[in-house]
Motif scaffolding. Sequence first.
Motif: not given
Length: 239
Positions: A67, A69, A103, A105, A115, A213, A217, A219, A221-222
């Motif tokens: 992912s 992160y 995370k 971005v 994120a 997030y 971005f 995100d 799915e992550n």
Amino acid sequence: MTGSPTADDSAESADTDAVTRRRALAAGAAVGLAGLAGCTALDVATGDPAEFTAGTATVADATLDESGYELNEVTENTQTREVDVAGSTREVRVTSRVAEYDKAVELFGERYQAAVFAVLATPRIEVLGQAFNPVGDLDDEERARLIVDRYEGVRSLERGSEYTTDVLGTDASVVVYSGEGEIAGTGVSVELEFHVAEAVEAGGDYVVPLAAYPASFGDGENVRRMLNGIEHEPASDDD
């Protein structure tokens, strides 16, 4: 934007963000204690303070690799309250733990730790033979507020889609909210998405995953991968 933040500015912003996240996420423990105000007895002997300590809910390393992160920190927060027990005052201590992941971005040519994924673990409290869920009584929007404070000036919070995914072996409902706000310490205003999962039971704890997030971005799915990759370690006898 005129350029990247300086090292000193970034460090100061990171410290401020960490304090803000801890303050917001600790609300789960505070809510639990508030619910004890009307209790007349606890399923523990009177005398020493009654202590309830959560284990730790984290995300598997393999999932983090997929992912993108990274673990920021695992913190704990202890809330103390005096309650009436069998006609006498009794001290109750509830310790919750929060694992926080960030995370980076890219926004407008700059990179920010914008994120965030957090997992709150708070202990189940036994009151008169029944389990009390300190966070289960919060509605979706109230749980969203636990992560909203990661950003500044969040407004126009709106409930959007909902999906179900596996969290610790349970089909958990996750509500997606949208809103506008600024990334803390940057002055950059963006559209945000918040994923707010329901509380799931794990051993003697309740676990609440939360994510946020910038919408651009994309995100989601992550975030789902992170939800599926949560692990729980019960509190040890030494805790």
